[in-house]
Design a protein around this motif. Structure first.
Motif, PDB file in Angstrom:
ATOM      1  N   VAL A 110       0.852  -1.407  -0.563  1.00  0.00           N
ATOM      2  CA  VAL A 110       0.298  -0.443  -0.007  1.00  0.00           C
ATOM      3  C   VAL A 110       0.720   1.407   0.402  1.00  0.00           C
ATOM      4  CG1 VAL A 110      -1.595   1.515   1.478  1.00  0.00           C
ATOM      5  CG2 VAL A 110      -1.973  -1.274   1.449  1.00  0.00           C
ATOM      6  N   ALA A 111       0.720   2.462  -1.078  1.00  0.00           N
ATOM      7  CA  ALA A 111       1.427   3.290  -1.416  1.00  0.00           C
ATOM      8  C   ALA A 111       1.151   4.525  -0.468  1.00  0.00           C
ATOM      9  CB  ALA A 111       1.761   3.959  -2.758  1.00  0.00           C
ATOM     10  N   GLN A 112      -0.573   4.794  -0.580  1.00  0.00           N
ATOM     11  CA  GLN A 112      -1.000   5.571  -0.054  1.00  0.00           C
ATOM     12  C   GLN A 112      -2.609   5.364  -0.384  1.00  0.00           C
ATOM     13  OE1 GLN A 112      -0.696   9.614  -2.184  1.00  0.00           O
ATOM     14  NE2 GLN A 112      -1.657  10.440  -0.030  1.00  0.00           N
ATOM     15  N   VAL A 113      -2.985   5.657   1.553  1.00  0.00           N
ATOM     16  CA  VAL A 113      -4.782   5.462   1.268  1.00  0.00           C
ATOM     17  C   VAL A 113      -5.562   6.091   1.921  1.00  0.00           C
ATOM     18  CG1 VAL A 113      -6.599   4.496   3.253  1.00  0.00           C
ATOM     19  CG2 VAL A 113      -3.933   3.250   2.981  1.00  0.00           C
ATOM     20  N   LEU A 114      -6.594   6.272   0.829  1.00  0.00           N
ATOM     21  CA  LEU A 114      -7.403   7.354   0.668  1.00  0.00           C
ATOM     22  C   LEU A 114      -8.505   6.905   0.892  1.00  0.00           C
ATOM     23  CD1 LEU A 114      -6.485   8.813  -2.876  1.00  0.00           C
ATOM     24  CD2 LEU A 114      -5.558  10.097  -1.225  1.00  0.00           C
ATOM     25  N   ASP A 115      -9.570   7.382   0.910  1.00  0.00           N
ATOM     26  CA  ASP A 115     -11.314   7.191   1.308  1.00  0.00           C
ATOM     27  C   ASP A 115     -11.786   6.621   0.555  1.00  0.00           C
ATOM     28  OD1 ASP A 115     -11.686   8.518   4.060  1.00  0.00           O
ATOM     29  OD2 ASP A 115     -12.342   9.909   3.327  1.00  0.00           O
ATOM     30  N   SER A 116     -11.754   6.770  -0.848  1.00  0.00           N
ATOM     31  CA  SER A 116     -12.215   5.978  -1.783  1.00  0.00           C
ATOM     32  C   SER A 116     -11.542   5.135  -2.294  1.00  0.00           C
ATOM     33  CB  SER A 116     -12.714   7.301  -3.122  1.00  0.00           C
ATOM     34  OG  SER A 116     -10.941   7.801  -3.402  1.00  0.00           O
ATOM     35  N   GLY A 117      -9.948   4.476  -2.048  1.00  0.00           N
ATOM     36  CA  GLY A 117      -9.242   3.352  -1.783  1.00  0.00           C
ATOM     37  C   GLY A 117      -7.989   3.700  -1.658  1.00  0.00           C
ATOM     38  N   ALA A 118      -7.328   3.022  -2.649  1.00  0.00           N
ATOM     39  CA  ALA A 118      -5.219   2.847  -2.385  1.00  0.00           C
ATOM     40  C   ALA A 118      -4.525   2.864  -3.243  1.00  0.00           C
ATOM     41  CB  ALA A 118      -5.414   1.988  -0.931  1.00  0.00           C
ATOM     42  N   TRP A 119      -3.768   3.377  -3.109  1.00  0.00           N
ATOM     43  CA  TRP A 119      -2.718   3.057  -4.631  1.00  0.00           C
ATOM     44  C   TRP A 119      -1.815   2.448  -4.343  1.00  0.00           C
ATOM     45  CZ3 TRP A 119      -3.321   4.160  -9.287  1.00  0.00           C
ATOM     46  CH2 TRP A 119      -3.950   5.825  -9.583  1.00  0.00           C
ATOM     47  N   ILE A 120      -2.026   1.062  -5.061  1.00  0.00           N
ATOM     48  CA  ILE A 120      -0.966   0.112  -4.476  1.00  0.00           C
ATOM     49  C   ILE A 120       0.369  -0.100  -4.947  1.00  0.00           C
ATOM     50  CG2 ILE A 120      -2.696  -0.863  -3.613  1.00  0.00           C
ATOM     51  CD1 ILE A 120      -2.746  -2.852  -5.534  1.00  0.00           C
ATOM     52  N   VAL A 121       1.251  -1.102  -4.642  1.00  0.00           N
ATOM     53  CA  VAL A 121       2.174  -1.208  -6.222  1.00  0.00           C
ATOM     54  C   VAL A 121       2.732  -2.517  -5.429  1.00  0.00           C
ATOM     55  CG1 VAL A 121       4.882  -1.123  -6.632  1.00  0.00           C
ATOM     56  CG2 VAL A 121       3.676   1.144  -5.084  1.00  0.00           C
ATOM     57  N   SER A 122       2.700  -3.211  -7.239  1.00  0.00           N
ATOM     58  CA  SER A 122       2.854  -4.818  -7.426  1.00  0.00           C
ATOM     59  C   SER A 122       4.470  -4.743  -8.010  1.00  0.00           C
ATOM     60  CB  SER A 122       1.199  -5.225  -7.832  1.00  0.00           C
ATOM     61  OG  SER A 122       1.582  -5.148  -8.785  1.00  0.00           O
ATOM     62  N   GLY A 123       4.550  -5.887  -8.386  1.00  0.00           N
ATOM     63  CA  GLY A 123       5.101  -6.639  -9.198  1.00  0.00           C
ATOM     64  C   GLY A 123       5.901  -5.378 -10.375  1.00  0.00           C
ATOM     65  N   ARG A 124       7.432  -5.204 -10.039  1.00  0.00           N
ATOM     66  CA  ARG A 124       8.104  -4.419 -11.026  1.00  0.00           C
ATOM     67  C   ARG A 124       7.626  -2.507 -10.834  1.00  0.00           C
ATOM     68  NH1 ARG A 124       8.380  -7.481 -16.947  1.00  0.00           N
ATOM     69  NH2 ARG A 124       9.073  -9.823 -16.573  1.00  0.00           N
ATOM     70  N   LYS A 125       7.258  -2.414 -10.144  1.00  0.00           N
ATOM     71  CA  LYS A 125       7.057  -1.158  -9.741  1.00  0.00           C
ATOM     72  C   LYS A 125       5.532  -0.474 -10.079  1.00  0.00           C
ATOM     73  CE  LYS A 125      11.802  -0.051  -9.047  1.00  0.00           C
ATOM     74  NZ  LYS A 125      13.000   0.872  -9.496  1.00  0.00           N
ATOM     75  N   GLN A 126       4.338  -1.588 -10.323  1.00  0.00           N
ATOM     76  CA  GLN A 126       2.873  -1.595 -10.990  1.00  0.00           C
ATOM     77  C   GLN A 126       3.076  -0.643 -10.466  1.00  0.00           C
ATOM     78  OE1 GLN A 126       1.422  -4.522 -12.962  1.00  0.00           O
ATOM     79  NE2 GLN A 126      -0.191  -3.904 -13.770  1.00  0.00           N
ATOM     80  N   TRP A 127       1.879   0.628 -10.578  1.00  0.00           N
ATOM     81  CA  TRP A 127       1.410   1.029 -10.021  1.00  0.00           C
ATOM     82  C   TRP A 127      -0.378   0.232  -9.792  1.00  0.00           C
ATOM     83  CZ3 TRP A 127       2.574   4.762  -6.139  1.00  0.00           C
ATOM     84  CH2 TRP A 127       3.807   5.055  -5.539  1.00  0.00           C
ATOM     85  N   SER A 128      -1.054   0.563  -9.104  1.00  0.00           N
ATOM     86  CA  SER A 128      -2.845  -0.440  -9.938  1.00  0.00           C
ATOM     87  C   SER A 128      -3.848   0.848  -8.652  1.00  0.00           C
ATOM     88  CB  SER A 128      -2.517  -0.977  -8.829  1.00  0.00           C
ATOM     89  OG  SER A 128      -1.532  -1.993 -10.191  1.00  0.00           O
ATOM     90  N   TRP A 129      -4.537   0.890  -8.710  1.00  0.00           N
ATOM     91  CA  TRP A 129      -5.883   1.886  -7.687  1.00  0.00           C
ATOM     92  C   TRP A 129      -7.082   0.411  -7.474  1.00  0.00           C
ATOM     93  CZ3 TRP A 129      -6.847   5.141  -4.767  1.00  0.00           C
ATOM     94  CH2 TRP A 129      -7.845   5.865  -4.924  1.00  0.00           C
ATOM     95  N   LEU A 130      -6.539   0.464  -5.722  1.00  0.00           N
ATOM     96  CA  LEU A 130      -7.980  -0.951  -5.366  1.00  0.00           C
ATOM     97  C   LEU A 130      -8.288  -0.135  -4.798  1.00  0.00           C
ATOM     98  CD1 LEU A 130      -8.182  -3.598  -4.224  1.00  0.00           C
ATOM     99  CD2 LEU A 130      -6.288  -2.846  -2.090  1.00  0.00           C
ATOM    100  N   PRO A 131      -9.743  -0.030  -5.570  1.00  0.00           N
ATOM    101  CA  PRO A 131     -10.875   0.721  -5.191  1.00  0.00           C
ATOM    102  C   PRO A 131     -11.537   0.179  -3.184  1.00  0.00           C
ATOM    103  CG  PRO A 131     -11.503  -0.799  -6.840  1.00  0.00           C
ATOM    104  CD  PRO A 131      -9.705  -0.654  -6.016  1.00  0.00           C
ATOM    105  N   PHE A 132     -12.448   1.362  -3.532  1.00  0.00           N
ATOM    106  CA  PHE A 132     -13.286   0.802  -1.800  1.00  0.00           C
ATOM    107  C   PHE A 132     -13.617  -0.631  -1.859  1.00  0.00           C
ATOM    108  CE2 PHE A 132     -16.533   1.302   1.699  1.00  0.00           C
ATOM    109  CZ  PHE A 132     -15.554   1.059   2.807  1.00  0.00           C
ATOM    110  N   SER A 133     -14.397  -0.537  -3.183  1.00  0.00           N
ATOM    111  CA  SER A 133     -15.539  -2.001  -2.964  1.00  0.00           C
ATOM    112  C   SER A 133     -14.903  -2.971  -3.283  1.00  0.00           C
ATOM    113  CB  SER A 133     -15.718  -0.877  -4.815  1.00  0.00           C
ATOM    114  OG  SER A 133     -15.145  -1.490  -5.681  1.00  0.00           O
TER     115      SER A 133
END
Length: 861
Positions: free
Chosen positions: A381-404
């Motif tokens: 988890v890179a950063q937590v927001l109310d609506s979800g979180a920015w996460i980092v996975s393999g090869r420094k790939q950024w993804s958005w994990l929604p609250f849903s």
């Protein structure tokens, strides 16, 4: 001494040294020559090739062996690589006769000047001699032998044959032996697909394959690559432009582990074990190519279906807290580097004083150590927001994990309780937290966790026993225990079809009335009195056999078994594929209390799916060995054949009440004979076509047809109704749930495929009060079978002769009165049509219970 005397002295000294050297060389030659091996044996040498395992459609499952090797023929080697190699190793290879005198002289001068052997002046031919015949010891005798062998090799083999031997044998780091294996290890593609810079990189590896490969030491590897490119330019193999472009290219090499095309580690281990039993350590070096019966589509779908089902079960029971869950603190910036330009997700808070380049490097190491297990992979988890979180996975790939995708994570309290639903992302996630995530087309990215519950799925072609898919757990990487073949678990009601089949074979009919009432069972082998009951806790009184099966009424099953007797039932059931010693000898057999493996249960269902024939499951179709792929084994399983004319052998082995029990017993043997037995001289493949082997019939065709029809009702109106989603008329099966919901099962089939699914904990405990076979295991079965049967035509069984369909009274099981409005149709064997007068029906147990109060316990001894 005058000058003339000095000249004479020097002359004779030189002559003496020359003569002495000649004599020494001659002596060494005469001594070593008889010991030299036959060079033609080089062409018969079998390089160590690992065991490789494939699906039936040619997809790689796994590879076993310390040396990764894929031999090539010379005409498969790119000419540009040949140029790179001789530029790096032996630029006069095509001119010398196996020994390069200039190279040897240079090596000798270095030895005299420094007193150390810095180079051996070896040619490629000399290295072939050393690699195939000699040790690596740096001695003069070994060097002389190497020279003599090189000369002899050059006399008997062509330059192309020598290069082929060299390139398939040489070690190039990272367990890669031979250039093709090296191309796969460092670049993940075949040698023929590499560009000039990459070919030069590989050509430079023989000098120091471990210390200077592009993974262990990229800087040194790049220097060596550019040296090779420069030599190629000097020798005229490439022009200036090619040199410039290749020398400027970045290093893209990274470790490419074994690229399995299909995840089938559980069955790969089964194959490895079977071969090791026969061949020992030779299993890993003789180059066995094993083609299994697995189908790549079926195996992939089985993996996904089981993992999806286990992840869903896990979500339904909440997020388990992990006291030691690791949180990584992002590194604070000390000095900003204005020259670094990075693109971050737009919503990322750029006010945080975080050195993201350093942080991502640290996080990547952590992620690499976690691995990936099928549908789930690690993220941070890179950063937590109310609506979800920015996460980092393999090869420094950024993804958005929604609250849903996080909302499901109610705190786990117990197997039957969860806490409150989270209202914001920070209720669940924190910055720097290591998590697991999964993605689906329907739900997008979701938070996940490694399930504690486990499962197994096995799918078999019932016509001849080929295992099409086998999954022994959530992930082989997490736990190598193969639950499909090793876990003995109680099948519960999923075993009832075999009890009911025995009942139909011994005089009962689908309309037989059995009293569903309390019973008490006492047995000296039981610590307590056994009081079985239905899962609902209710008693339903007189019940037809068909209705009792699709409602899965336990007490009816017990009374059926009591009526036919446990011994007679075991004699009937064991040929279905159940080891006799595993079957309980008392009435608990009726409730599936005898522990069996998912493989054994699925094997039993193959008899129901193929029309009543005994087959044995198998998973190895053929075995080839060596670079020539010589066929050494070809499976020839017994075939179930409804259309074939019954032979005397087949008809004599019908497993019904009238069949001699000693003949049934003769059919019993291991579910799958070890390959070590199969690979006998008689089983080795030959050019002669295999004789078709017909499977013995162990179930009367009419008994089978009625039993299959009853199991179809389990799906149409019983505990298996979720399978109606597949919208097919040829499905049959049975759910199973054991006491306290410790095991959940569904076994079902059509004529093309049998599949059994089990879910539970490795250390048996409750799955929860609401977990049953119908809502836990059956959805996995539906997911898998839906994909596998999507393009298959409906394939119902034809009705055999001697079956009639008549109207009966649903309350009595007797023939309906003319004009009776609530009458229903039922199937009977022609000679078992019931009468209208109950006194004429002597096979139904309800006659023995007429005087019994519905809720009065019957004491069974």
């Amino acid at each position: 001494m005058n000058s003339s005397s000095i000249s004479k002295f020097l002359f004779w000294l030189i002559v003496s040294v020359f003569s002495g050297t000649s004599l020494l060389i001659s002596a060494v030659y005469l001594y070593l020559t008889p010991q030299l091996p036959d060079i033609q044996s080089l062409t018969q040498i079998e390089l160590q090739i690992p065991l490789r395992i494939y699906t039936e459609d040619g997809q790689l499952i796994s590879e076993f062996g310390e040396q990764r090797r894929r031999p090539l023929e010379y005409n498969e080697i790119p000419q540009q690589f040949v140029h790179a190699l001789i530029a790096a190793e032996d630029d006069r290879f095509f001119q010398h006769n196996g020994v390069d005198l200039k190279g040897l002289t240079r090596a000798a001068i270095q030895l005299v000047r420094t007193g150390k052997k810095k180079s051996g002046g070896s040619t490629i031919t000399m290295q072939v001699a050393k690699n195939y015949y000699l040790s690596s010891a740096k001695t003069f005798s070994r060097k002389f032998t190497e020279i003599l062998l090189a000369l002899k090799i050059e006399q008997e083999l062509s330059k192309e044959e020598i290069l082929e031997l060299y390139l398939n044998k040489i070690y190039l780091g990272k367990r890669a032996y031979g250039v093709e294996a090296a191309a796969q290890v460092y670049y993940g593609v075949s040698l023929s697909e590499l560009k000039l810079a990459q070919l030069a990189m590989l050509a430079g590896l023989p000098q120091a394959p471990s210390a200077a490969n592009p993974i262990n030491n990229p800087r040194r590897a790049k220097e060596r690559r550019n040296y090779v490119l420069a030599r190629m330019h000097t020798l005229g193999f490439i022009d200036q432009q090619q040199f410039d472009d290749a020398a400027k290219s970045t290093i893209i090499a990274r470790y490419h582990g074994l690229k399995s095309e299909v995840e089938g580690s559980y069955i790969a281990e089964m194959v490895r074990h079977e071969l090791y039993q026969k061949y020992g350590e030779d299993t890993y070096r003789l180059g066995f190519r094993v083609t299994t019966t697995l189908n790549s589509k079926a195996q992939t779908q089985a993996n996904n279906a089981l993992q999806t089902g286990l992840l869903k079960y896990d979500r339904d029971h909440g997020l388990r807290t992990q006291p030691n869950q690791k949180l990584l603190s992002p590194t604070k910036l000390q000095i900003y580097d204005n020259e670094i330009t990075l693109t971050w997700p737009t919503e990322l808070d750029d006010k945080q004083d975080i050195d993201w380049p350093k942080t991502l490097d640290d996080w990547q190491e952590e992620l690499n150590s976690r691995g990936q297990y099928g549908l789930i992979h690690p993220a941070i988890v890179a950063q937590v927001l109310d609506s979800g979180a920015w996460i980092v996975s393999g090869r420094k790939q950024w993804s958005w994990l929604p609250f849903s995708g996080v909302k499901w994570a109610k705190p786990y309290i117990s197997v039957n309780r969860v806490g409150r639903e989270p209202t914001k992302t920070s209720d669940v996630l924190s910055q720097g937290q290591i998590i697991w995530v999964t993605a689906s087309a329907e739900s997008g990215l979701q938070l996940a966790q490694i399930p504690e519950a486990e499962g197994a799925l096995i799918s078999i072609d019932p016509s001849q026993g080929a295992i099409r898919a086998l999954v022994g757990g959530f992930s082989y990487g997490l736990n190598k225990y193969n639950r499909a073949t090793q876990a003995d678990r109680q099948p519960g009601s999923a075993f009832k079809p075999f009890i009911y089949s025995a009942a139909l074979a011994n005089g009962l009919t689908p309309a037989s009335i059995i009293n569903d009432a309390p019973v008490v069972f006492k047995d000296a082998g039981l610590e307590n009195t056994w009081r079985p009951e239905n899962s609902s806790g209710k008693f339903y009184g007189p019940t037809r056999l068909r209705e009792a099966l699709y409602k899965s009424q336990n007490l009816v099953s017990i009374r059926i078994l009591k009526q036919i007797g446990p011994r007679k039932a075991i004699n009937y059931i064991s040929p279905f594929g159940f080891p006799r010693e595993k079957l309980s000898k008392d009435l608990s057999l009726a409730l599936g209390a005898s522990a069996v493996t998912p493989l054994e249960l699925a094997t039993g269902y193959t008899v129901l799916a193929n029309g009543g024939f005994q087959i044995k499951p198998y998973f190895i179709d053929r075995i080839e060995v060596g670079s020539e792929e010589e066929l050494v084994f070809q499976a020839n399983p017994m075939q179930a054949c409804l259309e074939c004319t019954a032979t005397a052998e087949n008809s004599s082995q019908v497993n019904d009440a009238q069949s001699p029990q000693d003949e049934n017993q003769a059919l019993l043997d291991a579910i799958s004979a070890p390959l070590s037995e199969a690979l006998s001289a008689e089983a080795v493949a030959s050019e002669a076509p295999a004789v078709r082997r017909l499977a013995p019939r162990i179930m009367d065709e009419r008994t089978h047809f009625i039993m299959n029809n009853m199991l179809q009702d389990v799906i149409k109106r019983g505990t298996g109704r979720r399978a109606l989603a597949l919208n097919r008329n040829d499905l049959a099966g049975k759910t199973g749930t054991t006491n306290d919901q410790k095991d959940a099962w569904f076994s079902g089939y059509n004529r093309d495929l049998v599949t059994s699914v089990w879910m539970g904990f490795d250390q048996p405990r409750s799955l929860g009060r609401w977990a049953f076979g119908g809502n836990t295991a059956l959805p996995v079965w539906v997911d898998y079978m839906g994909a596998m049967l999507a393009d298959k035509k409906h394939n119902p069984f034809p009705q055999p002769d001697g079956i009639v369909n008549v109207r009966i009274d649903p309350e009595t099981g007797l023939l309906a009165r003319p004009g009776q409005k609530n009458a229903i149709f039922e199937l009977f064997k022609q000679e078992q049509i019931p009468a209208r007068d109950s006194s004429k029906q002597g096979t139904a147990e309800h006659n023995n219970d007429d005087d019994e109060e519905e809720n009065s316990p019957e004491l069974l001894f």
